[in-house]
Design a protein around this motif. Structure first.
Motif, PDB file in Angstrom:
ATOM      1  N   SER A  22       0.969  -1.342  -0.113  1.00 14.17           N
ATOM      2  CA  SER A  22       0.014   0.088   0.066  1.00 14.17           C
ATOM      3  C   SER A  22       0.912   1.088   0.123  1.00 14.17           C
ATOM      4  N   GLU A  57      -8.142   3.400  -0.498  1.00 14.20           N
ATOM      5  CA  GLU A  57      -7.148   2.715  -0.854  1.00 14.20           C
ATOM      6  C   GLU A  57      -6.883   1.634   0.317  1.00 14.20           C
ATOM      7  N   GLU A  58      -7.076   2.044   1.558  1.00 16.03           N
ATOM      8  CA  GLU A  58      -6.556   1.140   2.615  1.00 16.03           C
ATOM      9  C   GLU A  58      -7.630   0.045   3.148  1.00 16.03           C
ATOM     10  N   TYR A  61      -6.763  -3.793   3.118  1.00 12.93           N
ATOM     11  CA  TYR A  61      -5.802  -4.159   3.964  1.00 12.93           C
ATOM     12  C   TYR A  61      -6.454  -4.188   5.276  1.00 12.93           C
TER      13      TYR A  61
END
Length: 126
Positions: A22, A57-58, A61
């Motif tokens: 990431s 984006e995270e 994860y």
């Protein structure tokens, strides 16, 4: 936490592989270091996020280990100096982030402490 993922999360933190790949991978480790386990058994942390949608984006994860039940902006994005273009990357030293982190640090117990205790206990029982 997703059931049964505690050991994998602790391992990823200890090996510093949490969020690997990431653009924000170092932020994940900081988040877990500062996270708190609250009385309602939720893990909470403050993430500095530059995405137009929080955790855009995270999210993949985090969702490997957590059920994300609530994600919210720290403040009105229209007033954010990074978001409105008056100060790029302003969130790194933003006073709203600092205030929220201070407030969070006064709640619950350190998440990593509870994660380590739970993982050690599981190993003894297994």
């Amino acid at each position: 936490m997703k059931p049964g993922r505690e050991g994998q999360l602790l391992h990823a933190i200890e090996q510093e592989t949490l969020g690997q790949g990431s653009v924000a991978e170092g932020e994940y480790l900081r988040n877990m270091k500062d996270a708190r386990l609250c009385e309602d058994q939720t893990a909470r942390w403050i993430e500095i996020c530059y995405c137009p949608t929080p955790l855009q984006e995270e999210r993949p994860y985090w969702e490997e280990y957590f059920e994300l039940t609530r994600v919210q902006d720290a403040h009105d994005r229209r007033k954010c100096r990074d978001e409105n273009g008056t100060e790029p990357w302003a969130c790194d030293g933003c006073d709203c982030t600092a205030r929220l982190e201070k407030k969070l640090s006064e709640t619950g117990i350190p998440f990593l402490e509870s994660l380590g205790n739970k993982t050690r206990c599981s190993r003894k029982l297994g």
